[in-house]
Design a protein around this motif. Structure first.
Motif, PDB file in Angstrom:
ATOM      1  N   GLU A 131      31.704  50.154  25.944  1.00 52.08           N
ATOM      2  CA  GLU A 131      32.263  48.804  25.937  1.00 52.08           C
ATOM      3  C   GLU A 131      31.369  47.801  25.217  1.00 52.08           C
ATOM      4  O   GLU A 131      31.817  46.735  24.826  1.00 52.08           O
ATOM      5  CB  GLU A 131      32.495  48.306  27.379  1.00 52.08           C
ATOM      6  CG  GLU A 131      33.530  49.069  28.169  1.00 52.08           C
ATOM      7  CD  GLU A 131      34.959  48.783  27.704  1.00 52.08           C
ATOM      8  OE1 GLU A 131      35.152  47.846  26.917  1.00 52.08           O
ATOM      9  OE2 GLU A 131      35.863  49.518  28.136  1.00 52.08           O
TER      10      GLU A 131
ATOM     11  N   TYR B  48      33.586  43.543  33.036  1.00 51.53           N
ATOM     12  CA  TYR B  48      34.791  42.735  32.924  1.00 51.53           C
ATOM     13  C   TYR B  48      35.342  42.665  31.510  1.00 51.53           C
ATOM     14  O   TYR B  48      36.241  41.890  31.235  1.00 51.53           O
ATOM     15  CB  TYR B  48      34.521  41.337  33.489  1.00 51.53           C
ATOM     16  CG  TYR B  48      34.330  41.399  34.981  1.00 51.53           C
ATOM     17  CD1 TYR B  48      35.437  41.485  35.828  1.00 51.53           C
ATOM     18  CD2 TYR B  48      33.068  41.448  35.540  1.00 51.53           C
ATOM     19  CE1 TYR B  48      35.281  41.582  37.195  1.00 51.53           C
ATOM     20  CE2 TYR B  48      32.901  41.546  36.907  1.00 51.53           C
ATOM     21  CZ  TYR B  48      34.010  41.613  37.733  1.00 51.53           C
ATOM     22  OH  TYR B  48      33.860  41.723  39.085  1.00 51.53           O
ATOM     23  N   LYS B  49      34.792  43.493  30.611  1.00 46.14           N
ATOM     24  CA  LYS B  49      35.371  43.526  29.267  1.00 46.14           C
ATOM     25  C   LYS B  49      36.752  44.146  29.362  1.00 46.14           C
ATOM     26  O   LYS B  49      36.989  45.057  30.147  1.00 46.14           O
ATOM     27  CB  LYS B  49      34.470  44.318  28.319  1.00 46.14           C
ATOM     28  CG  LYS B  49      33.308  43.452  27.866  1.00 46.14           C
ATOM     29  CD  LYS B  49      32.631  43.961  26.619  1.00 46.14           C
ATOM     30  CE  LYS B  49      31.570  42.941  26.213  1.00 46.14           C
ATOM     31  NZ  LYS B  49      30.737  43.386  25.136  1.00 46.14           N
ATOM     32  N   GLN B  50      37.652  43.637  28.551  1.00 47.94           N
ATOM     33  CA  GLN B  50      39.029  44.117  28.542  1.00 47.94           C
ATOM     34  C   GLN B  50      39.746  43.891  29.869  1.00 47.94           C
ATOM     35  O   GLN B  50      40.621  44.660  30.240  1.00 47.94           O
ATOM     36  CB  GLN B  50      39.092  45.600  28.169  1.00 47.94           C
ATOM     37  CG  GLN B  50      38.952  45.792  26.678  1.00 47.94           C
ATOM     38  CD  GLN B  50      39.697  47.008  26.173  1.00 47.94           C
ATOM     39  OE1 GLN B  50      40.251  47.790  26.933  1.00 47.94           O
ATOM     40  NE2 GLN B  50      39.731  47.168  24.869  1.00 47.94           N
ATOM     41  N   THR B  51      39.349  42.854  30.599  1.00 48.16           N
ATOM     42  CA  THR B  51      40.155  42.436  31.739  1.00 48.16           C
ATOM     43  C   THR B  51      40.618  41.030  31.392  1.00 48.16           C
ATOM     44  O   THR B  51      39.926  40.312  30.660  1.00 48.16           O
ATOM     45  CB  THR B  51      39.336  42.390  33.041  1.00 48.16           C
ATOM     46  OG1 THR B  51      38.244  41.490  32.866  1.00 48.16           O
ATOM     47  CG2 THR B  51      38.810  43.748  33.414  1.00 48.16           C
ATOM     48  N   ILE B  52      41.804  40.653  31.878  1.00 45.53           N
ATOM     49  CA  ILE B  52      42.354  39.348  31.499  1.00 45.53           C
ATOM     50  C   ILE B  52      41.577  38.230  32.177  1.00 45.53           C
ATOM     51  O   ILE B  52      41.178  37.255  31.558  1.00 45.53           O
ATOM     52  CB  ILE B  52      43.845  39.260  31.863  1.00 45.53           C
ATOM     53  CG1 ILE B  52      44.607  40.298  31.038  1.00 45.53           C
ATOM     54  CG2 ILE B  52      44.389  37.861  31.616  1.00 45.53           C
ATOM     55  CD1 ILE B  52      46.018  40.541  31.502  1.00 45.53           C
ATOM     56  N   LEU B  53      41.323  38.404  33.470  1.00 47.57           N
ATOM     57  CA  LEU B  53      40.688  37.321  34.216  1.00 47.57           C
ATOM     58  C   LEU B  53      39.170  37.316  34.085  1.00 47.57           C
ATOM     59  O   LEU B  53      38.524  36.337  34.434  1.00 47.57           O
ATOM     60  CB  LEU B  53      41.086  37.409  35.692  1.00 47.57           C
ATOM     61  CG  LEU B  53      42.579  37.196  35.925  1.00 47.57           C
ATOM     62  CD1 LEU B  53      42.941  37.434  37.373  1.00 47.57           C
ATOM     63  CD2 LEU B  53      42.997  35.790  35.510  1.00 47.57           C
ATOM     64  N   GLY B  54      38.619  38.431  33.593  1.00 46.96           N
ATOM     65  CA  GLY B  54      37.184  38.476  33.332  1.00 46.96           C
ATOM     66  C   GLY B  54      36.365  38.140  34.562  1.00 46.96           C
ATOM     67  O   GLY B  54      36.666  38.601  35.659  1.00 46.96           O
ATOM     68  N   TRP B  57      37.135  37.429  38.428  1.00 48.63           N
ATOM     69  CA  TRP B  57      37.243  38.404  39.514  1.00 48.63           C
ATOM     70  C   TRP B  57      36.111  38.248  40.520  1.00 48.63           C
ATOM     71  O   TRP B  57      36.262  38.547  41.684  1.00 48.63           O
ATOM     72  CB  TRP B  57      37.243  39.833  38.957  1.00 48.63           C
ATOM     73  CG  TRP B  57      38.582  40.199  38.414  1.00 48.63           C
ATOM     74  CD1 TRP B  57      38.916  40.402  37.113  1.00 48.63           C
ATOM     75  CD2 TRP B  57      39.781  40.411  39.163  1.00 48.63           C
ATOM     76  NE1 TRP B  57      40.233  40.713  36.990  1.00 48.63           N
ATOM     77  CE2 TRP B  57      40.800  40.729  38.237  1.00 48.63           C
ATOM     78  CE3 TRP B  57      40.099  40.350  40.517  1.00 48.63           C
ATOM     79  CZ2 TRP B  57      42.103  40.990  38.630  1.00 48.63           C
ATOM     80  CZ3 TRP B  57      41.401  40.617  40.903  1.00 48.63           C
ATOM     81  CH2 TRP B  57      42.390  40.931  39.971  1.00 48.63           C
ATOM     82  N   GLN B  61      37.974  37.841  44.288  1.00 47.71           N
ATOM     83  CA  GLN B  61      37.799  38.875  45.300  1.00 47.71           C
ATOM     84  C   GLN B  61      37.322  38.322  46.653  1.00 47.71           C
ATOM     85  O   GLN B  61      37.990  38.551  47.660  1.00 47.71           O
ATOM     86  CB  GLN B  61      36.835  39.921  44.748  1.00 47.71           C
ATOM     87  CG  GLN B  61      36.903  41.240  45.458  1.00 47.71           C
ATOM     88  CD  GLN B  61      35.590  41.971  45.327  1.00 47.71           C
ATOM     89  OE1 GLN B  61      34.712  41.576  44.554  1.00 47.71           O
ATOM     90  NE2 GLN B  61      35.437  43.024  46.097  1.00 47.71           N
TER      91      GLN B  61
END
Lengths: 432, 287
Positions: A131, B48-54, B57, B61
């Motif tokens: 990544e 958190y790469k490639q997550t929308i909310l980054g 979260w 949570q």
């Protein structure tokens, strides 16, 4: 005399058997259960290992040994600037030795002193995170290999230039092709600036271009007075790079000396044949009054040699004794390499021996005819007047190794990569 | 490129069998501080790469957990919160528990989860569990900002909360929480090498552990002396309870309990460090 770069004293590594393969409490319970019932618990857990050493370990386990010595009482010194090769068959302890010297695992007994900064290239790209971008991975990988952040800062442009990945350096490496991945990883490794470089043969995988870069890099390192410790079973690479080599057999150091001698020792072991084979009167092979006494590979000085330079002529010699007068037969020899017969040479006509007793035959091979690698020599003695009758036939009498030292004087010239074929004549190219 | 002489001091390495079990090479770990920093950075950015909310979260949570606790334990279950607003009560416990659990999990997986790298290249293995302390500290810091927001909001709305001098101890509670997570993480990590069962048991055990800690109920709920002793033997009890007390002035701060929890924390930490140090030397042989 300067202090050695690497000094190894009575290094041993023992794996306890029976503790392998019990990773869960259930296994542990089963093990105990088998023990209580008086069965051999190891039976239940013996399985084929996934590494060479482990395969040997399982073998030892099946033979009922309680422990297995992957490395036994190994001692040697390496001087600064020396390029030393470690050769041996799979499972001979090469990787274990390297793992101890790189501190990945601890020895069971003995010790080693290392003077200077060590870099190990057991596998390029260790710690790459898909990544992260190329830039981030350069830092990550560099620090894992022991560099400081400021060192990487200073060399960053150089590393990127070497990898030729300027355009993609801020792209996540998961978008890289495998070639780009390896290029970046190697660029980092090449800029470690170590005093001692430990290299495993896994480095020798990858494409030709990459291998060439690796070998070229190692040569650079050694020429600048650094120590290189090269573990391989690629005889060609070892012959080319290392002046001195160690041969490991079943965890023990069986030879320490000049590379050509080490290579012939290794050839002898791996082909189960020496450069010179001789038999006593009692067990001499042969029939019908023919007894083979000795077969040997000899260099220009008529001494038996196990490793010859590709340019040097050599001779194959056979000594035998005859029980009767007036015997008539011919002799042939076949040279096998890379799993095929390279060629067979045969006496052009049958020879008649008038007297009983010992006789000697030899055939000369010119230089620049064989290719690089290991050769196995088969001997056949027969007569074919009427019904063909064999006096003697041994398919694997002797073995030797041919090395190409890459100084430009051989048939390969300045070409450093692999050349196919079982023969390598030195031919002239002409432009008309 | 190999011309330049390396600038650092000459490196001498002595490899030998049977290093004393109490010897931990702290200087070497310090040498690898850059790696530690990069591991922390990697874990913070890569997850958190490639997550929308980054990184949102980090906040969503604990927020959702708090809401769920408020509804289930506060409203439906009707458990006491010592008079602290439900939201503040559950959130203060949750963020500290998350920090502890985060460090614990990071440490627990540090050897088995990184076998690929660790069997190929050497660096002080202790760096991996240590990085977990800092990675999770960053998460905690974000959560704490969120908590402060709600805290101030509840204060402005006139909730009866009395922040007091124990607030000065708050950083120390955080440190204790991190060290505790590290200590237990090292233990689990070392034991997992031999018993892989722990990998599956750990999530379940930590969940049970949370319910044994006054996260969703106040320590004042436990009254019988034997149970009280057991409750305070759990070092997380003191951390959670004192944290609440510092911010709200309510709860049952037990000084002896705090002392006991520090003793337990240090014992676990030191024994964890030593055990991990012993196991990491040869763990690649057994993995």
């Amino acid at each position: 005399m300067t202090e050695p770069a690497i000094s190894v004293r009575n290094l041993s590594k023992c794996y306890k058997l029976g503790t392998i393969g019990r990773h869960t409490l259930v296994d542990e319970a089963q093990y105990l259960w088998h023990k209580i019932r008086g069965k051999d618990p190891r039976e239940h857990f013996s399985k084929i290992g996934h590494t060479a050493t482990e395969a040997r370990r399982v073998e030892a386990e099946q033979e009922g040994n309680q422990e297995f010595w992957a490395l036994k009482d190994v001692s040697f010194d390496v001087q600064p600037g020396e390029v030393i090769g470690i050769i041996g068959r799979n499972g001979a302890g090469k990787s274990t030795l390297l793992k101890i010297l790189t501190r990945i695992t601890e020895p069971t007994s003995g010790e080693a002193f290392i003077n200077g900064r060590v870099a190990s290239l057991l596998e390029v790209g260790t710690g790459f995170h898909p990544e992260l971008t190329g830039r981030e991975n350069v830092y990550m990988n560099g620090t894992i290999l022991g560099m400081k952040k400021r060192e990487i800062d200073a060399k960053f442009d150089e590393i990127v230039a070497f990898s030729e990945l300027e355009k993609f350096i801020d792209t996540p490496v998961k978008r890289y092709s495998s070639g780009m991945y390896v290029r970046l990883a190697f660029a980092v490794a090449a800029h470690l600036d170590p005093e001692i470089l430990l290299i495993d043969e896994v480095l020798a995988v990858g494409d030709m271009e990459f291998q060439k870069k690796c070998l070229g890099k190692m040569q650079d390192v050694s020429e600048s007075g650094r120590t290189v410790f090269f573990v391989s079973h690629n005889m060609a690479a070892v012959s080319r790079l290392c002046t001195r080599s160690l041969v490991l057999i079943n965890g023990e150091l069986s030879f320490d000396g000049d590379t050509p001698d080490a290579v012939s020792k290794y050839t002898a072991i791996s082909l189960k044949a020496e450069a010179c084979a001789s038999w006593s009167d009692k067990d001499a092979p042969g029939s019908n009054g023919f007894r083979l006494k000795e077969v040997s590979v000899r260099g220009i000085d008529d001494e038996p040699v196990g490793s010859v330079d590709i340019r040097q002529p050599l001779c194959l010699k056979i000594r035998f004794s005859l029980d009767r007068d007036k015997m008539k037969f011919r002799c042939a020899m076949a040279l096998y390499t890379q799993g095929v017969c390279a060629f067979t040479t045969i006496e052009k006509e049958e020879r008649e021996y008038l007297q009983a007793g010992e006789h000697c035959l030899l055939v000369r091979l010119p230089g620049n005819i064989l290719s690089e690698g290991e050769y196995l020599v088969g001997v056949s003695v027969f007569a074919s007047r009427g019904v063909k009758s064999h006096f003697c036939r041994i398919p694997d009498a002797v073995a030797f190794h041919v090395s190409d030292c890459m100084d430009g004087g051989s048939a390969r010239g300045d070409y450093a990569e692999g050349l196919g074929g079982v023969v390598r004549p030195n031919l002239e190219w002409v432009h008309e | 490129m190999f011309e330049s002489k390396s600038a650092g001091p000459s490196h001498r390495t002595h490899i030998r069998a049977g290093q004393p079990w109490w010897r931990i090479d702290w200087r070497e770990i310090w040498e690898y501080r850059d790696l530690l920093a990069l591991l922390v950075k990697r874990d913070l950015t890569a997850i958190y790469k490639q997550t929308i909310l980054g990184p949102l979260w980090f906040i969503i949570q604990p927020l959702l957990t708090t809401v769920v606790f408020t509804v289930i334990f506060g409203r439906v279950g009707g458990l006491s919160t010592d008079g602290i607003p439900h939201f503040i009560f559950y959130m203060s416990g949750t963020i500290l528990w998350n920090y502890f659990q985060g460090v614990l999990n990071h440490g627990a997986g540090s050897l088995v989860g990184n076998t690929g790298v660790l069997s190929k290249v050497y660096f002080p293995r202790m760096v991996i569990p240590l990085s977990g302390v800092f990675v999770n500290f960053a998460h905690l810091a974000l959560n704490f900002v969120l908590f402060l927001g709600f805290y101030v909001w509840f204060m402005l709305r006139g909730s009866d909360m009395n922040p007091n001098g124990w607030l000065l101890m708050f950083p120390l509670l955080i440190v204790q929480c991190g060290l505790m997570g590290l200590g237990f993480g090292l233990w689990v990590s070392a034991l997992t090498i031999k018993y892989r069962d722990l990998r599956f048991a750990l999530p379940f055990l930590t969940q049970l552990w949370m319910y044994a800690t006054p996260v969703v109920y106040p320590a004042s709920l436990v009254v019988t002396p034997q149970w009280k002793f057991l409750l305070w033997l759990n070092p997380m009890t003191a951390v959670v309870e004192f944290n609440r007390y510092a911010f709200t002035g309510r709860g049952s701060p037990d000084i002896a309990g705090l002392g006991l929890s520090w003793v337990v924390t240090l014992v676990i930490l030191v024994s964890g460090l030593l055990l991990f140090n012993k196991v990491q030397r040869t763990f690649v042989d057994t993995i």
